[in-house]
Structure formats: C-alpha cells, structure tokens
Design a protein around this motif. Structure first.
Motif, PDB file in Angstrom:
ATOM      1  N   VAL A 143       0.876  -1.070   0.117  1.00  0.00           N
ATOM      2  CA  VAL A 143      -0.043  -0.117  -0.193  1.00  0.00           C
ATOM      3  C   VAL A 143       1.010   1.317   0.026  1.00  0.00           C
ATOM      4  O   VAL A 143       1.680   1.352   0.684  1.00  0.00           O
ATOM      5  N   ASN A 144       0.450   2.289  -0.949  1.00  0.00           N
ATOM      6  CA  ASN A 144       1.303   3.484  -1.029  1.00  0.00           C
ATOM      7  C   ASN A 144       2.791   3.072  -1.557  1.00  0.00           C
ATOM      8  O   ASN A 144       3.665   4.195  -1.284  1.00  0.00           O
ATOM      9  N   HIS A 145       3.044   2.078  -2.157  1.00  0.00           N
ATOM     10  CA  HIS A 145       4.371   1.808  -2.778  1.00  0.00           C
ATOM     11  C   HIS A 145       4.029   0.967  -4.016  1.00  0.00           C
ATOM     12  O   HIS A 145       4.344   0.086  -4.171  1.00  0.00           O
ATOM     13  N   PRO A 146       3.545   1.913  -5.171  1.00  0.00           N
ATOM     14  CA  PRO A 146       3.291   1.304  -6.505  1.00  0.00           C
ATOM     15  C   PRO A 146       4.221   0.857  -7.089  1.00  0.00           C
ATOM     16  O   PRO A 146       5.437   1.091  -6.958  1.00  0.00           O
ATOM     17  N   LEU A 147       4.046   0.176  -8.112  1.00  0.00           N
ATOM     18  CA  LEU A 147       5.144  -0.717  -8.941  1.00  0.00           C
ATOM     19  C   LEU A 147       5.025   0.278 -10.247  1.00  0.00           C
ATOM     20  O   LEU A 147       3.702   0.496 -10.797  1.00  0.00           O
ATOM     21  N   MET A 148       5.980   0.852 -10.905  1.00  0.00           N
ATOM     22  CA  MET A 148       6.175   1.485 -12.128  1.00  0.00           C
ATOM     23  C   MET A 148       6.663   0.633 -13.282  1.00  0.00           C
ATOM     24  O   MET A 148       7.668  -0.127 -13.268  1.00  0.00           O
ATOM     25  N   VAL A 149       5.552   0.393 -14.079  1.00  0.00           N
ATOM     26  CA  VAL A 149       5.819  -0.502 -15.225  1.00  0.00           C
ATOM     27  C   VAL A 149       5.016   0.065 -16.605  1.00  0.00           C
ATOM     28  O   VAL A 149       4.032   0.655 -16.429  1.00  0.00           O
ATOM     29  N   GLY A 150       5.662   0.123 -17.582  1.00  0.00           N
ATOM     30  CA  GLY A 150       5.077   0.603 -19.114  1.00  0.00           C
ATOM     31  C   GLY A 150       4.558   2.017 -18.882  1.00  0.00           C
ATOM     32  O   GLY A 150       3.448   2.110 -19.557  1.00  0.00           O
ATOM     33  N   GLY A 151       5.219   2.761 -18.285  1.00  0.00           N
ATOM     34  CA  GLY A 151       4.807   4.188 -18.116  1.00  0.00           C
ATOM     35  C   GLY A 151       3.579   4.267 -17.136  1.00  0.00           C
ATOM     36  O   GLY A 151       2.968   5.521 -17.039  1.00  0.00           O
ATOM     37  N   ALA A 152       3.104   3.446 -16.480  1.00  0.00           N
ATOM     38  CA  ALA A 152       2.011   3.469 -15.589  1.00  0.00           C
ATOM     39  C   ALA A 152       2.480   2.967 -14.063  1.00  0.00           C
ATOM     40  O   ALA A 152       3.355   2.256 -13.676  1.00  0.00           O
ATOM     41  N   LYS A 153       1.502   3.348 -13.172  1.00  0.00           N
ATOM     42  CA  LYS A 153       1.604   3.012 -11.741  1.00  0.00           C
ATOM     43  C   LYS A 153       0.441   2.030 -11.551  1.00  0.00           C
ATOM     44  O   LYS A 153      -0.674   2.170 -11.699  1.00  0.00           O
ATOM     45  N   VAL A 154       1.148   0.730 -10.837  1.00  0.00           N
ATOM     46  CA  VAL A 154       0.012  -0.082 -10.381  1.00  0.00           C
ATOM     47  C   VAL A 154      -0.157   0.053  -8.832  1.00  0.00           C
ATOM     48  O   VAL A 154       1.158  -0.213  -8.184  1.00  0.00           O
ATOM     49  N   TYR A 155      -1.277   0.083  -8.275  1.00  0.00           N
ATOM     50  CA  TYR A 155      -1.340   0.341  -6.917  1.00  0.00           C
ATOM     51  C   TYR A 155      -1.860  -0.952  -6.576  1.00  0.00           C
ATOM     52  O   TYR A 155      -2.917  -1.430  -6.807  1.00  0.00           O
ATOM     53  N   LEU A 156      -1.681  -1.201  -5.177  1.00  0.00           N
ATOM     54  CA  LEU A 156      -2.579  -2.178  -4.330  1.00  0.00           C
ATOM     55  C   LEU A 156      -3.531  -1.608  -3.691  1.00  0.00           C
ATOM     56  O   LEU A 156      -3.573  -0.548  -2.915  1.00  0.00           O
ATOM     57  N   LEU A 157      -4.772  -2.155  -3.986  1.00  0.00           N
ATOM     58  CA  LEU A 157      -6.150  -1.452  -3.343  1.00  0.00           C
ATOM     59  C   LEU A 157      -6.648  -2.403  -2.135  1.00  0.00           C
ATOM     60  O   LEU A 157      -7.126  -1.894  -1.234  1.00  0.00           O
ATOM     61  N   ASN A 158      -6.981  -3.703  -2.550  1.00  0.00           N
ATOM     62  CA  ASN A 158      -7.656  -4.512  -1.605  1.00  0.00           C
ATOM     63  C   ASN A 158      -7.133  -6.061  -1.855  1.00  0.00           C
ATOM     64  O   ASN A 158      -6.500  -6.356  -2.526  1.00  0.00           O
ATOM     65  N   HIS A 159      -7.822  -6.870  -0.782  1.00  0.00           N
ATOM     66  CA  HIS A 159      -7.421  -8.373  -1.019  1.00  0.00           C
ATOM     67  C   HIS A 159      -8.661  -8.993  -0.544  1.00  0.00           C
ATOM     68  O   HIS A 159      -9.590  -8.287   0.197  1.00  0.00           O
ATOM     69  N   GLY A 160      -8.754 -10.113  -0.800  1.00  0.00           N
ATOM     70  CA  GLY A 160     -10.003 -11.077  -0.467  1.00  0.00           C
ATOM     71  C   GLY A 160      -9.382 -12.654  -0.840  1.00  0.00           C
ATOM     72  O   GLY A 160      -8.273 -12.985  -0.845  1.00  0.00           O
ATOM     73  N   TYR A 161     -10.491 -13.432  -0.551  1.00  0.00           N
ATOM     74  CA  TYR A 161     -10.069 -14.878  -0.871  1.00  0.00           C
ATOM     75  C   TYR A 161     -10.907 -15.284  -2.174  1.00  0.00           C
ATOM     76  O   TYR A 161     -11.745 -15.024  -2.311  1.00  0.00           O
ATOM     77  N   SER A 162     -10.463 -16.562  -2.817  1.00  0.00           N
ATOM     78  CA  SER A 162     -10.753 -17.189  -3.940  1.00  0.00           C
ATOM     79  C   SER A 162     -10.672 -18.508  -3.652  1.00  0.00           C
ATOM     80  O   SER A 162      -9.556 -19.385  -3.895  1.00  0.00           O
ATOM     81  N   PRO A 163     -11.810 -19.237  -3.159  1.00  0.00           N
ATOM     82  CA  PRO A 163     -11.856 -20.522  -2.868  1.00  0.00           C
ATOM     83  C   PRO A 163     -11.949 -21.294  -4.162  1.00  0.00           C
ATOM     84  O   PRO A 163     -12.266 -20.850  -5.373  1.00  0.00           O
TER      85      PRO A 163
END
Length: 565
Positions: free
Chosen positions: A294-314
């Motif tokens: 959170v608040n440490h985005p990934l810079m890739v392809g001229g864009a920033k990728v942010y982590l927003l939320n999470h959950g479960y996938s059974p």
C-alpha cells in the motif's frame, strides 16, 4: 416665416439641414463589444466566480453515481427513479466531469486566469526593471524616518549609503543629491507564481484527462494479467486515448501475504499487506520481482500499479451428472464484512449436462460456532480454518443468450434457476458434496487469495506535482516578503556639517531592517540634536508634495491598486 413662428418650434431650413448633417453618435461596434467581454472575462472577480462554479458543478459528481466509476449503479438509479432519472441524465448529472457545461466552465476559468495573470506578470517584469522612484521632498513624513549630522562629506555619505544598501540586496539608484533603493519584488513575484502555477495545474489535469487512463483488475494467486483492454474489470480511458497505445506489460501475482494482530483489543486488525508480483516491461523482457505494498506502487510501462484491496478465492471442482468436469477454478469471493472477512460468491457451471449447475456459497476464513452452537461465524480474518456453506441450483443460468451477467450474482433464481432440494452442505477443504438425485457434485479444493490492483497512467502527474510545489512556494513568498523602499539624502548644513535624512516605506509591518541601515550610515557618531529617529505619522502618503519625485515615488502600491491592475 416670422421670428415668432421660428421661436414657437418650427425650425428654418438651414437649421434643419445643419441638424441632419451633424454626426450621429455611434455604438461601440462588434470589436468594441469583444473588447468589453474580454475585459470582463479577465478580471479577478470573474475568475473567482468561475472557480466557485467549478466547485459547485463538482457537487453532483459526489451526490449521483457516475457512469465512469459505477455504470451499474447508474442503471439501478434510472430504473428506480423513472421520472427524475431521465431528466438528470439530460443534464449529464451521471457524467458530470465529461459534461459539455463542466468543460465550458473549466475552459473559461483557464482563459480568465491566463488573461488576468499573464499581462500582470509582464507589467511586474517591467516594474522590476525600472529605476527605483526618486526621493520625496519631505522624508520626515514617511512612516520610517531618521536624521542626523556628520562631519563626512555629502558625496561620501551617499557612497556609503549605496554600498550599505547593495549589501542588503537593494536595487540602488543615485542622483540629485539622494540615493533611492528598493527591494521586495519577490512578494509580488510569489503571488504571480502562485497564479501561474494554478494555470499549469489546470493544464496538467487536462493533460492527464486527455491522454491518460485508469483501470482496475482482480488477480488471484498464480494468475497473470496482460495489459489488454479486454482483461480489465473496469477501464476509464482519457478523451483522446487510443487503446492501441497500451504498453504490452504483464503482471503475475505469485503470493499475497497479510499480517494481523493476534492478541489484545486490536486482534484481527491488519498490520501489513504485501503482494509478491513478477512483471515484464514487454513480452520479450526479463521477468522481475517486486513486493507491492500500500502506497508503494509498481512503475511499469509508463503506468503506476497500486495495491487496493484483497480477499479470498476458494477453489472448486464441479462435475455434472455424467461425471464430467464442468468447472474447475478459483472463484473470487467478495467480503461481506472486513473485520473477519466473511465472504460470499457464486459458482457457475454452464457446461454441465443435462442441466446447468450453479451454487451460492459463503466462506468463513476461521470458522467457529457461536456460544449457542446454532450459527457459524469467522473469528479471525486469516484462513486458519476455512469453511464454506453451499446452496445448489440447477436450470438455465442465462448465459446462452449472450446477455452479460455479474460474476458475483446469480440471475433468475426461482424462475429459470431452481434450488435443488436438500442441496445445502457445509464443506471443509478436500470435502466433496454429492448432489441429490445424481445431479452432479462439487468439491472444495482449498483457498487462494486475490488482490485488486489499480493501473493508472497520468502524463500530467509530474507537471501537476511541480505546479503544486511552485504554488506553495509562491504563497509562502507572497506572505513572507514585503516590498521596501529606502531613500537617503545628504546636504550641507550649518557649521560645515552634513545633514543626512533617511526615509523608509514598507508595505505591511515595519521591520528592523531600517534601523540597521540607519546604524550603518551613522557609524560610531552619536552627536547632534537630531541624532534620534523621527517616526512619521499615518499621513505618510502625503510625504511627496509633487516636487522632485517621480509619480508614485512616496506611495507604496497597496492591495487595492493591485486588484485594479
């Protein structure tokens, strides 16, 4: 025709002809009206009104659902409000920030600020290059004044004054037996920088809205996202953005880790989220690892990728009545409550034969029973003891006709989709539920975690940051720096001594700077009855009686004058 008739109102022919030949008053014409409209548009009052209208026009964007963010909510609002909804839609209340009327206000505000600030900046530049105003005739009537006598020659005193003022970074001009000095233009410069930065900020925001894009994706562990328009769960392109310009990067979620408080009153509260991802800048590039937080985005392809939320996938495996695998995959569940992450989701098996199968399920990450033993609840957000309850349905799911559906809802329950009798079951990882009457089976394989990511490309981000920093710096400078003017006059007095007069004018509160200048000019001398400073009164603006000074020499420009400019 008699004189009586002429005086009674009947004009002679010569008078009538003269009246006809007299020039008629003309209107200002189209060009004059354009000049008037431009002057009205470029006033600070108009800019403030337009700024207020921008703020007022933004209110519906926070009151009504917007198509760019939640199109399904807009559809639900229109369905619920069949009379009011269409009228609001006509005025773009569901797409405020893309509405023509909002764009008109935005553009007018930009033009108004530009027309107001740019000429003012040019005038300020000319003022900075101009000579300091000549000394008023009576320096004692200025707000700050002092006089003393010295044995030094007048030329030496003026030369000392020039050096002392230059050391204090004054602009100095000498002539007519006096030295004029001025500084403090940085305050007005800061004011102009602030307004110019606002223009740059508006431009940067417009640049981002035109050429940028924003999209949301949901990735389950071991899934890969390729930057393609069809793989976004939600996508908001800029006005002139072309989807063919999407950079071909990929992101794979290897593992998601969440840490929680295990004891005390804060038990269950999240302390850290980490999404371990691998990414490629292009399909042929090397894969790189990154810990997305959170608040440490990934810079890739001229864009920033942010982590927003999470959950479960059974993970489930569904077999139909013939024993064939009709579905096998992880299904993202949405949290029903975020304290202990009790989640719900649906499983759809449209390929099941002879009838399609569907399931509604609730997941408890750490399942425990209530004290009365009648209900199941989740006691902790981490998947320490995952349990799901399954409710089974069969019939037509509604996907064969091509109508899009939400992956988180079951459509047509009680109509095309019927519940299976005795089709409810509690499952733990590895358990299989055989559906009644040989309709099929469902197996609960285990639990993975998902992370929702936001991909944001905004070419106006850096210009907006620079403009914001300049705006703050401009405001600080405009409040901290005051324009100051100092005049020093030296002339021969009685007994061969030199009489020195010093006057100062400061916009705003007086500073100790004037006293330092007087002390530097006097040096070690303390003699003479006029050695002490002589403070002026409130009528300092009348210090210049019009003789020996340029216009405005004894008067500081105030806020009212700047507003007129």
């Amino acid at each position: 025709m008699s004189d009586t008739e002429t005086e009674s109102g009947t004009r002679p022919p010569a008078a009538r002809q003269a009246a006809q030949d007299a020039p008629k008053p003309k209107g200002i014409g189209p060009l004059g009206w354009l000049r008037w409209a431009w002057r009205q548009l470029t006033t600070m009052r108009t800019a403030l009104i337009l700024l207020f209208l921008v703020a007022l026009g933004s209110v519906p964007g926070s009151v009504f659902p917007q198509r760019g963010q939640a199109p399904e909510d807009v559809a639900a609002y229109l369905k619920e409000h069949k009379t009011l909804g269409p009228w609001l839609d006509k005025f773009s209340m569901f797409d405020v920030f893309a509405a023509p009327w909002f764009a008109a206000i935005y553009i007018l505000l930009f033009v108004s600020l530009a027309g107001c600030v740019i000429p003012r900046a040019a005038k300020h530049y000319r003022s900075m290059r101009a000579r300091p105003p000549a000394a008023p005739r009576n320096l004692k009537r200025l707000p700050q004044s002092a006089s003393f006598e010295t044995d030094a020659a007048a030329e030496d005193v003026l030369e000392d004054a020039r050096r002392a003022l230059r050391r204090k970074r004054f602009r100095v001009d000498a002539g007519g037996g006096a030295v004029a000095a001025e500084k403090g233009y940085l305050g007005e410069t800061g004011n102009l920088v602030f307004h110019l930065a606002l223009l740059a900020l508006l431009f940067a925001l417009g640049l981002g809205n035109l050429f940028g894009y924003r999209g949301n994706i949901l990735l389950t562990e071991d899934d890969t996202f390729a930057n393609s328009l069809s793989l976004y769960d939600q996508f908001e392109p800029g006005r002139v953005f072309d989807s063919d310009d999407l950079p071909p990067f990929t992101v794979r979620l290897e593992d998601f880790q969440a840490e929680y408080e295990k004891d005390g009153k804060s038990r269950g509260q999240a302390t850290d989220f980490t999404a371990k991802v691998h990414y490629r800048d292009d399909p042929q590039g090397a894969e790189k690892a990154y810990d997305l937080k959170v608040n440490h985005p990934l810079m890739v392809g001229g864009a920033k990728v942010y982590l927003l939320n999470h959950g479960y996938s059974p993970v489930f495996t569904v077999k139909d009545a013939d024993g064939n695998v009709a579905f096998q995959d992880a299904v993202p569940f949405l949290p029903m409550e975020t304290r202990n992450y009790t989640s719900e989701g649906v499983i759809k098996a449209p390929d099941a034969q002879p009838e399609q199968l569907a399931f509604y399920a609730i997941l408890w990450p750490t399942a425990v029973t209530t004290e009365d033993g009648e209900q199941i609840v989740s006691a902790f957000p981490a998947p320490l003891r995952p349990v799901v309850t399954i409710s089974s349905f069969k019939g037509d799911i509604g996907l064969d006709d091509g109508t899009p559906q939400s992956v988180y809802k079951l459509e047509g329950i009680g109509e095309t989709l019927q519940p299976i009798k005795d089709g409810q079951k509690l499952l733990e990882p590895g358990d299989t539920f055989e559906l009644p009457n040989g309709a099929g089976s469902i197996k609960f394989e285990g639990v993975r975690e998902w992370a929702s990511l936001s991909v944001n490309r905004d070419p106006g981000r850096i210009p907006a940051l620079v403009a914001s920093i300049l705006a703050v710096a401009g405001v600080v400078a405009s409040f901290m720096v005051r324009r100051r003017r100092v005049w020093v006059r030296a002339a021969g007095g009685k007994g061969g001594r030199t009489v020195v007069e010093v006057g100062g004018l400061t916009l705003g509160a007086a500073t100790s700077e004037f006293d330092d200048i007087v002390a530097a000019l006097r040096g070690p001398e303390r003699d003479g009855p006029g050695a002490g400073p002589d403070e002026g009164g409130p009528d300092a603006e009348s210090a210049d009686d019009g003789q020996g000074a340029e216009p405005g020499a004894g008067r500081e420009t105030g806020p009212a004058d700047e507003a007129k400019e």
